[in-house]
Scaffold this motif. Sequence first.
Motif, mmCIF file in Angstrom:
data_model
loop_
_atom_site.group_PDB
_atom_site.id
_atom_site.type_symbol
_atom_site.label_atom_id
_atom_site.label_comp_id
_atom_site.label_asym_id
_atom_site.label_seq_id
_atom_site.Cartn_x
_atom_site.Cartn_y
_atom_site.Cartn_z
ATOM 1 N N TYR A 434 0.860 -1.184 0.000
ATOM 2 C CA TYR A 434 0.000 0.000 0.000
ATOM 3 C C TYR A 434 0.897 1.235 0.000
ATOM 4 N N PRO A 435 0.516 2.278 -0.744
ATOM 5 C CA PRO A 435 1.357 3.484 -0.786
ATOM 6 C C PRO A 435 1.533 4.115 0.585
ATOM 7 N N ALA A 436 2.697 4.698 0.794
ATOM 8 C CA ALA A 436 2.984 5.425 2.030
ATOM 9 C C ALA A 436 2.698 6.905 1.784
ATOM 10 N N TYR A 437 1.455 7.281 1.978
ATOM 11 C CA TYR A 437 1.028 8.642 1.688
ATOM 12 C C TYR A 437 1.378 9.596 2.835
ATOM 13 N N GLN A 438 1.434 10.866 2.508
ATOM 14 C CA GLN A 438 1.470 11.935 3.501
ATOM 15 C C GLN A 438 0.766 13.139 2.906
ATOM 16 N N ALA A 439 -0.161 13.728 3.654
ATOM 17 C CA ALA A 439 -0.907 14.899 3.203
ATOM 18 C C ALA A 439 -0.582 16.088 4.097
ATOM 19 N N GLN A 440 -0.945 17.245 3.629
ATOM 20 C CA GLN A 440 -0.746 18.454 4.438
ATOM 21 C C GLN A 440 -1.625 18.406 5.682
ATOM 22 N N SER A 441 -1.055 18.761 6.808
ATOM 23 C CA SER A 441 -1.795 18.794 8.064
ATOM 24 C C SER A 441 -1.236 19.894 8.948
ATOM 25 N N SER A 442 -2.080 20.402 9.794
ATOM 26 C CA SER A 442 -1.679 21.388 10.790
ATOM 27 C C SER A 442 -1.952 20.841 12.177
ATOM 28 N N ALA A 443 -1.310 21.436 13.176
ATOM 29 C CA ALA A 443 -1.532 21.058 14.576
ATOM 30 C C ALA A 443 -1.165 22.241 15.456
ATOM 31 N N ARG A 444 -1.795 22.306 16.607
ATOM 32 C CA ARG A 444 -1.520 23.365 17.577
ATOM 33 C C ARG A 444 -1.113 22.739 18.902
ATOM 34 N N VAL A 445 -0.074 23.280 19.503
ATOM 35 C CA VAL A 445 0.411 22.809 20.801
ATOM 36 C C VAL A 445 0.477 23.993 21.747
ATOM 37 N N ARG A 446 -0.020 23.771 22.957
ATOM 38 C CA ARG A 446 -0.044 24.820 23.973
ATOM 39 C C ARG A 446 0.600 24.280 25.249
ATOM 40 N N LEU A 447 1.656 24.957 25.731
ATOM 41 C CA LEU A 447 2.310 24.583 26.982
ATOM 42 C C LEU A 447 1.781 25.463 28.098
ATOM 43 N N ASN A 652 8.934 10.450 5.744
ATOM 44 C CA ASN A 652 8.416 11.589 6.507
ATOM 45 C C ASN A 652 9.306 11.753 7.736
ATOM 46 N N PRO A 653 9.195 12.856 8.476
ATOM 47 C CA PRO A 653 10.091 13.067 9.627
ATOM 48 C C PRO A 653 10.012 11.988 10.690
ATOM 49 N N LEU A 654 8.871 11.333 10.824
ATOM 50 C CA LEU A 654 8.738 10.267 11.810
ATOM 51 C C LEU A 654 9.198 8.907 11.283
ATOM 52 N N GLY A 655 9.380 8.796 9.981
ATOM 53 C CA GLY A 655 9.796 7.523 9.396
ATOM 54 C C GLY A 655 8.728 6.456 9.416
ATOM 55 N N VAL A 656 7.447 6.862 9.416
ATOM 56 C CA VAL A 656 6.354 5.899 9.551
ATOM 57 C C VAL A 656 5.671 5.656 8.210
ATOM 58 N N LYS A 657 5.053 4.488 8.100
ATOM 59 C CA LYS A 657 4.172 4.160 6.994
ATOM 60 C C LYS A 657 2.865 3.643 7.577
ATOM 61 N N GLY A 658 1.789 3.791 6.840
ATOM 62 C CA GLY A 658 0.490 3.394 7.359
ATOM 63 C C GLY A 658 0.321 1.890 7.448
#
Length: 696
Positions: A434-447, A652-658
């Motif tokens: 299966y293809p190892a896709y990556q799409a645009q995503s955003s996230a917010r982190v609050r400390l 990808n930066p995490l080195g993961v595939k689905g």
Amino acid sequence: MTMNVIGKPVARVDGRDKVTGRALYAAEFNQSNQAYAVIVNATVGLGRITGIDQAAVAKMPGVLSVLSHLNAPKLAYRPHKGSIDPKTGERLHVLQDEAVRFHGQPVALIVAETLDSAERAAAALRITYEAQRPIIDIADPDARAIVPESGRDHTRGDAEAAFANAPVNLKASYDIARENHNPMEPHATVAVWKGDKLTLWSKSQYVVNEQAEIAAIFGIPLENVQVICPFIGGAFGTSLRTWSHVTLAAMAARVTQRPVKLALTRKQMFFTTGHRPRTLQHVAIGATQDGKLTSLIHEGTGETSRYEQFSEALVASSSYLVSCPNVTTRYRLAALDTGTPVFMRGPGEASGVFALESALDELSYKLNIDPIELRRRNEPKLDEGVNKPFSSRSLIRCYDVGAERFQWLNRMPQPRSMLDGRLRIGIGVASATYPAYQAQSSARVRLLASGIAEVEVAASDMGPGTYTSMTQVAAETLGLPIDKVRFSLGRSDFPPAPSHGGSWTMASVGSAIRAACISVLEEAKKRPSTDRPLEATATTQRDAGVAGRFSMHAFGAVFAEVAIDPDVGTIRVRRALGVYGAGRIINPLLATSQCTGGMIGGIGMALMERTVLDRRDGRPVNAHMADYLMPVNLDTPKIEVQFVDEVDPHVNPLGVKGLGEIALVGMAPAIANAVFHATGKRIRRLPILLEDMLHA
């Protein structure tokens, strides 16, 4: 401080909420003064409405409104196509005209004080039709053939000439039945209008797309729609699109000026919320006597509706899964009088790989070459379809690990050679990809000053453990314990995320969370003594340069053993093993669970699941759990899952595939190949039925 929580089998952080009932699903967001809506579905497969006796039903006890094309609000239906929607065609405009396009299409809506009153009124509503014969069979000669505008054909070399000149050749055709998703949680929406603003508690794998779709349908600003979906009770693709019941819930709430709940019945989910399309495929393979492929031709046709072009990657894997100098793949659609299909777990690949891997297995017996050895001899050094190296490819390692674990060498190679008492035993194998896709995503982190980190993203979680795995990514990147991270998802006002499907959630959302965590840590270094919360939002997507240099896919090898009763034809999968090369594994406990579930879904595809349509009107005749068969506990064998160590610095930066899709992809062909090994009978249609085993 580094917590080293990635790669650890962390228990689900949302587990307690689920088992205690604190986790709420769409239909559980009840509102004060809530009314109930029930859809009336068309009972013909094609035609037009000629009459609706609305007046009599409107007088029934508790009925608030009876809506149809005769009196429903005319909706804007502005153009909108999310990434999940078919690029060609126009979505169903519900209750906007008298046309009936498929059996089960919503043609009226009852809104009442109670669910009981709404159901009684819906049953009493009389509708007359001018009916026509629908075309519902992909093999019907009257079905219009379509070349999909997205384009799926691939050619390299001269496959036709190479096939004609091959020392050994093989031709075979495959027929895979239509399937429906049938998750535990049916579709449901609760809709509330406050002035010109709409809130939807709705089962959705793509909340920001549902927000945009409903805003376009009603012709209102995007910010006037809020979609909330914190938990999903399974989906497998059926909740990727925004189906007509969501529009109807919002319409009913606007007309009655009250909150409205609309929940589909199990039967209605066979009509209007998509399905895996039936496919017909033809494979031709040419090879040398020593098993080297010289020609591969893979042609496939899938069903779509007349009003939209649904397409999937049915034949795409054949361009890169094996090495072959001469390859042709062709993909076509058959326009039918049915609702539009939708992606279902392992879409395209699950069906296409079944045909290819069945044909390769058949070729191995024809050449008297071990099935694994045949694949080894045709292992490509790069993706020959696009002439790029793979970012990583561990298929042969998966076969090596699996063969040892499954004791492949103890298998007697000749068909019909293995018995356990009176039972015929078969062992089969197949590749998965299966293809190892990556799409645009955003996230917010609050400390927060308290040491708590809040992470927000408009993703969804249909059950694979998104809450937990994303918490692990944030905790490790921030250097915090798991219990100091609060991860929230499922709201359209959070930073946007792609659909929760396609095995790209961790690659996409996880990468965005990682980037946001890094940004907030950098901000903390600049302001080390502040007591105010620190916040950062990040958006990530795959680097175009890296994407242009590499072909990115996950791979796996699936092994299955079946026992077949020769007297009654029953097939039981006794054990199965899936070995996968899927990059970095964030949580092996969740990953194993994901793969186990996918493999069980593959058992259903191979031996049980099919939606049968009445040829007269397109009615699904088995639209209930008594006759639509799926694996249950007694059908589930001993299933093992293993992962090979795979480091992919490019994907990808995490080195993961689905993992969600690939785990289903190879299971059906492994079972079918095991059935051949047990019986010597090659079955080329799914599901394999009892009658297929007669005289086997």
